[in-house]
Design a protein around this motif. Sequence first.
Motif, short mmCIF file in Angstrom:
data_model
loop_
_atom_site.label_atom_id
_atom_site.label_comp_id
_atom_site.label_asym_id
_atom_site.label_seq_id
_atom_site.Cartn_x
_atom_site.Cartn_y
_atom_site.Cartn_z
N VAL A 62 85.66 -17.82 -49.36
CA VAL A 62 86.64 -16.84 -48.90
C VAL A 62 88.00 -17.26 -49.44
O VAL A 62 88.44 -18.39 -49.22
CB VAL A 62 86.67 -16.77 -47.35
CG1 VAL A 62 87.73 -15.79 -46.88
CG2 VAL A 62 85.29 -16.39 -46.81
N ILE A 63 88.66 -16.36 -50.16
CA ILE A 63 89.97 -16.66 -50.74
C ILE A 63 90.93 -17.13 -49.64
O ILE A 63 91.06 -16.49 -48.60
CB ILE A 63 90.55 -15.42 -51.46
CG1 ILE A 63 89.65 -14.99 -52.62
CG2 ILE A 63 91.97 -15.68 -51.96
CD1 ILE A 63 89.56 -15.95 -53.77
N GLY A 64 91.56 -18.27 -49.91
CA GLY A 64 92.56 -18.80 -48.99
C GLY A 64 92.01 -19.54 -47.79
O GLY A 64 92.77 -19.90 -46.89
N ARG A 65 90.72 -19.80 -47.75
CA ARG A 65 90.12 -20.44 -46.56
C ARG A 65 89.39 -21.74 -46.90
O ARG A 65 88.33 -22.02 -46.36
CB ARG A 65 89.16 -19.46 -45.88
CG ARG A 65 89.80 -18.20 -45.36
CD ARG A 65 90.90 -18.43 -44.32
NE ARG A 65 90.49 -19.24 -43.20
CZ ARG A 65 90.06 -18.76 -42.05
NH1 ARG A 65 90.00 -17.47 -41.84
NH2 ARG A 65 89.68 -19.59 -41.09
N CYS A 66 89.96 -22.51 -47.79
CA CYS A 66 89.37 -23.79 -48.18
C CYS A 66 90.27 -24.94 -47.71
O CYS A 66 91.45 -24.74 -47.45
CB CYS A 66 89.21 -23.88 -49.69
SG CYS A 66 88.00 -22.71 -50.33
N MET A 67 89.69 -26.11 -47.65
CA MET A 67 90.45 -27.29 -47.24
C MET A 67 91.52 -27.64 -48.28
O MET A 67 92.59 -28.10 -47.93
CB MET A 67 89.52 -28.49 -47.03
CG MET A 67 88.54 -28.29 -45.91
SD MET A 67 89.42 -28.22 -44.34
CE MET A 67 88.28 -27.25 -43.38
N PHE A 68 91.21 -27.43 -49.54
CA PHE A 68 92.17 -27.68 -50.62
C PHE A 68 92.43 -26.34 -51.30
O PHE A 68 91.53 -25.71 -51.83
CB PHE A 68 91.64 -28.72 -51.60
CG PHE A 68 91.42 -30.05 -50.92
CD1 PHE A 68 92.50 -30.89 -50.67
CD2 PHE A 68 90.16 -30.45 -50.51
CE1 PHE A 68 92.32 -32.11 -50.02
CE2 PHE A 68 89.96 -31.67 -49.87
CZ PHE A 68 91.04 -32.50 -49.62
N SER A 69 93.67 -25.91 -51.25
CA SER A 69 94.02 -24.53 -51.61
C SER A 69 93.62 -24.13 -53.02
O SER A 69 93.22 -23.00 -53.25
CB SER A 69 95.51 -24.29 -51.39
OG SER A 69 96.27 -25.18 -52.19
N TRP A 70 93.71 -25.03 -53.99
CA TRP A 70 93.39 -24.67 -55.37
C TRP A 70 91.95 -24.19 -55.50
O TRP A 70 91.65 -23.37 -56.36
CB TRP A 70 93.62 -25.85 -56.32
CG TRP A 70 92.61 -26.96 -56.13
CD1 TRP A 70 92.73 -28.04 -55.31
CD2 TRP A 70 91.34 -27.07 -56.76
NE1 TRP A 70 91.61 -28.82 -55.37
CE2 TRP A 70 90.73 -28.24 -56.26
CE3 TRP A 70 90.63 -26.29 -57.67
CZ2 TRP A 70 89.46 -28.66 -56.65
CZ3 TRP A 70 89.36 -26.71 -58.06
CH2 TRP A 70 88.80 -27.88 -57.56
N TYR A 71 91.05 -24.68 -54.66
CA TYR A 71 89.64 -24.38 -54.80
C TYR A 71 89.31 -22.92 -54.51
O TYR A 71 88.34 -22.39 -55.04
CB TYR A 71 88.79 -25.32 -53.93
CG TYR A 71 87.32 -25.15 -54.18
CD1 TYR A 71 86.76 -25.53 -55.39
CD2 TYR A 71 86.50 -24.58 -53.22
CE1 TYR A 71 85.42 -25.36 -55.64
CE2 TYR A 71 85.14 -24.40 -53.46
CZ TYR A 71 84.61 -24.79 -54.67
OH TYR A 71 83.28 -24.61 -54.92
N CYS A 72 90.11 -22.27 -53.69
CA CYS A 72 89.78 -20.88 -53.37
C CYS A 72 91.04 -20.00 -53.33
O CYS A 72 91.16 -19.13 -52.48
CB CYS A 72 89.00 -20.79 -52.07
SG CYS A 72 89.93 -21.30 -50.63
N ASP A 73 91.93 -20.24 -54.27
CA ASP A 73 93.14 -19.42 -54.31
C ASP A 73 93.00 -18.21 -55.22
O ASP A 73 93.92 -17.41 -55.35
CB ASP A 73 94.36 -20.25 -54.71
CG ASP A 73 94.24 -20.87 -56.10
OD1 ASP A 73 93.26 -20.57 -56.83
OD2 ASP A 73 95.13 -21.66 -56.45
N GLY A 74 91.85 -18.06 -55.87
CA GLY A 74 91.62 -16.92 -56.75
C GLY A 74 92.19 -17.08 -58.14
O GLY A 74 92.03 -16.20 -58.98
#
Length: 141
Positions: A62-74
């Motif tokens: 889910v975009i924006g719902r990861c522990m480290f932002s780069w991983y799911c920032d789109g």
Amino acid sequence: MLLETALMCMATNIYHEAKHEPLVGRIAVAQVVMNRVEDKRYPDTVCEVVKQGLTYKNGKVVIGRCMFSWYCDGRSDYINKADPKWRDSLRIASMVITDKITLDVTEGSTHYHATYVRPAWAKTKTKTVRISKHIFYRWER
């Protein structure tokens, strides 16, 4: 093979989270990952910690719902392998994963955020240290 996989996950996290930070800041980001690996509340491997986040039923993050932002920032996670900051990230990852650096400059932190954001979770953690543009926190047991 497991060490090589962990090394790549850790180096990628350092690169995307802290490539513009001083050396101690990049080491600190790596130590947060290792602190989470050692903490029973988090996954048991470097890659699982780095890639931890909320996912849909189909497995996509889910975009924006990861522990480290780069991983799911789109955004693109492209790494220029010729970038000296990538080589530094690999070197730091190797030193932290293989315990060549044992002094935890984060004082046991499992969380951090950039100084320009104010996440709600920060109120529930114990602030340990500020290193450059990151503030680190420990989740008391």
